[in-house]
Design a protein around this motif. Structure first.
Motif, PDB file in Angstrom:
ATOM      1  N   GLY A 125     -11.125   1.302 -11.652  1.00  0.00           N
ATOM      2  CA  GLY A 125      -9.826   1.388 -12.302  1.00  0.00           C
ATOM      3  C   GLY A 125      -8.909   2.438 -11.712  1.00  0.00           C
ATOM      4  N   ALA A 126      -9.256   2.981 -10.534  1.00  0.00           N
ATOM      5  CA  ALA A 126      -8.489   4.088  -9.967  1.00  0.00           C
ATOM      6  C   ALA A 126      -7.480   3.659  -8.910  1.00  0.00           C
ATOM      7  N   PHE A 127      -7.526   2.386  -8.500  1.00  0.00           N
ATOM      8  CA  PHE A 127      -6.721   1.954  -7.358  1.00  0.00           C
ATOM      9  C   PHE A 127      -5.671   0.931  -7.796  1.00  0.00           C
ATOM     10  N   GLY A 128      -4.417   1.218  -7.427  1.00  0.00           N
ATOM     11  CA  GLY A 128      -3.327   0.328  -7.826  1.00  0.00           C
ATOM     12  C   GLY A 128      -3.257  -0.935  -6.999  1.00  0.00           C
ATOM     13  N   VAL A 129      -3.540  -0.833  -5.694  1.00  0.00           N
ATOM     14  CA  VAL A 129      -3.509  -1.982  -4.789  1.00  0.00           C
ATOM     15  C   VAL A 129      -4.783  -1.976  -3.961  1.00  0.00           C
TER      16      VAL A 129
ATOM     17  N   ALA B  46       3.174   4.845   9.568  1.00  0.00           N
ATOM     18  CA  ALA B  46       4.587   4.660   9.902  1.00  0.00           C
ATOM     19  C   ALA B  46       5.301   3.827   8.849  1.00  0.00           C
ATOM     20  N   ALA B  47       4.562   2.956   8.157  1.00  0.00           N
ATOM     21  CA  ALA B  47       5.149   2.124   7.107  1.00  0.00           C
ATOM     22  C   ALA B  47       5.281   2.866   5.786  1.00  0.00           C
ATOM     23  N   GLY B  48       4.825   4.107   5.747  1.00  0.00           N
ATOM     24  CA  GLY B  48       4.973   4.907   4.540  1.00  0.00           C
ATOM     25  C   GLY B  48       3.709   5.057   3.719  1.00  0.00           C
ATOM     26  N   VAL B  49       2.576   4.545   4.207  1.00  0.00           N
ATOM     27  CA  VAL B  49       1.319   4.688   3.474  1.00  0.00           C
ATOM     28  C   VAL B  49       0.810   6.117   3.617  1.00  0.00           C
ATOM     29  N   ARG B  50       0.482   6.742   2.511  1.00  0.00           N
ATOM     30  CA  ARG B  50      -0.098   8.085   2.540  1.00  0.00           C
ATOM     31  C   ARG B  50      -1.605   7.948   2.741  1.00  0.00           C
ATOM     32  N   LEU B  51      -2.035   8.190   3.967  1.00  0.00           N
ATOM     33  CA  LEU B  51      -3.420   7.920   4.342  1.00  0.00           C
ATOM     34  C   LEU B  51      -4.415   8.766   3.557  1.00  0.00           C
ATOM     35  N   GLU B  52      -3.997   9.950   3.094  1.00  0.00           N
ATOM     36  CA  GLU B  52      -4.907  10.786   2.308  1.00  0.00           C
ATOM     37  C   GLU B  52      -5.180  10.182   0.937  1.00  0.00           C
ATOM     38  N   ARG B  53      -4.381   9.157   0.555  1.00  0.00           N
ATOM     39  CA  ARG B  53      -4.585   8.476  -0.724  1.00  0.00           C
ATOM     40  C   ARG B  53      -5.071   7.049  -0.529  1.00  0.00           C
ATOM     41  N   LEU B  54      -5.536   6.740   0.682  1.00  0.00           N
ATOM     42  CA  LEU B  54      -5.998   5.393   0.995  1.00  0.00           C
ATOM     43  C   LEU B  54      -7.491   5.410   1.280  1.00  0.00           C
ATOM     44  N   LEU B  55      -8.244   4.613   0.517  1.00  0.00           N
ATOM     45  CA  LEU B  55      -9.679   4.446   0.744  1.00  0.00           C
ATOM     46  C   LEU B  55      -9.888   3.300   1.737  1.00  0.00           C
TER      47      LEU B  55
ATOM     48  N   LEU C  80       0.833  -1.209   0.000  1.00  0.00           N
ATOM     49  CA  LEU C  80       0.000   0.000   0.000  1.00  0.00           C
ATOM     50  C   LEU C  80       0.866   1.257   0.000  1.00  0.00           C
ATOM     51  N   ALA C  81       2.025   1.197   0.670  1.00  0.00           N
ATOM     52  CA  ALA C  81       2.922   2.348   0.676  1.00  0.00           C
ATOM     53  C   ALA C  81       3.412   2.659  -0.733  1.00  0.00           C
ATOM     54  N   VAL C  82       3.773   1.616  -1.478  1.00  0.00           N
ATOM     55  CA  VAL C  82       4.210   1.805  -2.861  1.00  0.00           C
ATOM     56  C   VAL C  82       3.072   2.358  -3.715  1.00  0.00           C
ATOM     57  N   ALA C  83       1.859   1.814  -3.503  1.00  0.00           N
ATOM     58  CA  ALA C  83       0.712   2.229  -4.318  1.00  0.00           C
ATOM     59  C   ALA C  83       0.333   3.689  -4.088  1.00  0.00           C
ATOM     60  N   THR C  84       0.473   4.167  -2.840  1.00  0.00           N
ATOM     61  CA  THR C  84       0.021   5.523  -2.527  1.00  0.00           C
ATOM     62  C   THR C  84       1.097   6.588  -2.715  1.00  0.00           C
ATOM     63  N   ARG C  85       2.263   6.194  -3.194  1.00  0.00           N
ATOM     64  CA  ARG C  85       3.272   7.210  -3.483  1.00  0.00           C
ATOM     65  C   ARG C  85       2.819   8.133  -4.600  1.00  0.00           C
ATOM     66  N   ARG C  86       2.243   7.526  -5.653  1.00  0.00           N
ATOM     67  CA  ARG C  86       1.806   8.318  -6.802  1.00  0.00           C
ATOM     68  C   ARG C  86       0.348   8.090  -7.161  1.00  0.00           C
ATOM     69  N   GLY C  87      -0.266   7.095  -6.540  1.00  0.00           N
ATOM     70  CA  GLY C  87      -1.646   6.780  -6.889  1.00  0.00           C
ATOM     71  C   GLY C  87      -2.494   6.537  -5.655  1.00  0.00           C
ATOM     72  N   LEU C  88      -3.468   5.642  -5.798  1.00  0.00           N
ATOM     73  CA  LEU C  88      -4.419   5.362  -4.731  1.00  0.00           C
ATOM     74  C   LEU C  88      -4.382   3.901  -4.324  1.00  0.00           C
ATOM     75  N   GLY C  89      -4.694   3.641  -3.069  1.00  0.00           N
ATOM     76  CA  GLY C  89      -4.821   2.283  -2.554  1.00  0.00           C
ATOM     77  C   GLY C  89      -6.142   2.150  -1.835  1.00  0.00           C
ATOM     78  N   ALA C  90      -6.591   0.918  -1.653  1.00  0.00           N
ATOM     79  CA  ALA C  90      -7.873   0.674  -0.972  1.00  0.00           C
ATOM     80  C   ALA C  90      -7.708  -0.441   0.036  1.00  0.00           C
ATOM     81  N   LEU C  91      -8.363  -0.275   1.178  1.00  0.00           N
ATOM     82  CA  LEU C  91      -8.357  -1.251   2.265  1.00  0.00           C
ATOM     83  C   LEU C  91      -9.806  -1.563   2.583  1.00  0.00           C
ATOM     84  N   ILE C  92     -10.227  -2.798   2.269  1.00  0.00           N
ATOM     85  CA  ILE C  92     -11.641  -3.163   2.400  1.00  0.00           C
ATOM     86  C   ILE C  92     -11.778  -4.314   3.390  1.00  0.00           C
ATOM     87  N   GLY C  93     -12.365  -4.039   4.542  1.00  0.00           N
ATOM     88  CA  GLY C  93     -12.669  -5.108   5.492  1.00  0.00           C
ATOM     89  C   GLY C  93     -11.478  -5.681   6.228  1.00  0.00           C
TER      90      GLY C  93
END
Length: 207
Positions: A79-83, A49-58, A26-39
């Motif tokens: 199609g908007a989320f890399g991980v 702390a692991a480097g995830v940009r929370l403002e880019r995490l759904l 997720l940290a890699v995905a949110t460097r330049r794009g978006l990531g999603a965490l479902i359930g």
């Protein structure tokens, strides 16, 4: 090692490192794009702390497996989320082979990475996952003298590739994990290899 457009399964006991691997993805995905965490139950401060940009995490908090599958369907269709990280869905009505067929197809079309986390994988997920990684504790380190006042200084996990559709399985890597909270200076680190009963001592400088 996690090709885009595929489904990856991270299997291991609780606290065995599977969440650490998911956080890294997720940290890699949110460097330049978006990531999603479902359930999936991942601690947001630890993700930051692991480097995830929370403002880019759904984040979609769900507990119903069918609801998780439907939400993943919608997110992947965008199609908007890399991980996209979800729990390993149990085998059942609404979460069987048809569900994984659909999610795998949507993941491929979106050129995304769908990551499923679980202690035990269903037969359907084992079949549809292009990458299957198993995590386990390798060793643990404690700071301070033995007893109830010592604290966790870190631990190592071993990630072993059990299945990979683009290369031979069996490769493994040791990953070092450390607490993300502020900690006092390491005094005397005691290292215990979980594969053996012996305890090794290291100085804080060597550590």
């Amino acid at each position: 090692g996690f090709p885009r457009g595929t489904t990856a399964a991270l299997e291991g006991a609780p606290s065995s490192g599977r969440s650490a691997l998911a956080a890294r993805l997720l940290a890699v995905a949110t460097r330049r794009g978006l990531g999603a965490l479902i359930g999936a139950e991942l601690f947001l401060p630890a993700l930051a702390a692991a480097g995830v940009r929370l403002e880019r995490l759904l984040c979609i908090p769900l507990t119903d497996p069918v609801g998780v599958a439907r939400a993943a369907d919608i997110v992947l269709r965008s199609g908007a989320f890399g991980v996209v990280v979800i729990p390993a869905l149990p085998s059942g009505r609404g979460t069987g082979s048809a569900t994984w067929t659909r999610l795998a197809s949507l993941t491929h079309r979106a050129n995304a990475l769908l990551v499923a986390l679980g202690s035990e994988l269903s037969s359907e997920l084992r079949y549809f996952a292009s990458v299957h990684v198993e995590t386990a504790f390798e060793r643990v380190r404690w700071n301070g003298a033995a007893g109830h006042l010592c604290e966790l200084a870190g631990y190592d996990i071993r990630a072993t590739v059990r299945k990979h559709k683009r290369s031979a399985p069996g490769a493994s890597a040791v990953i070092t994990c450390a607490p993300f909270e502020d900690r006092p200076t390491l005094v005397a680190v005691r290292e215990r290899d979980l594969a053996a009963p012996s305890v090794h001592h290291r100085s804080a400088v060597n550590h």
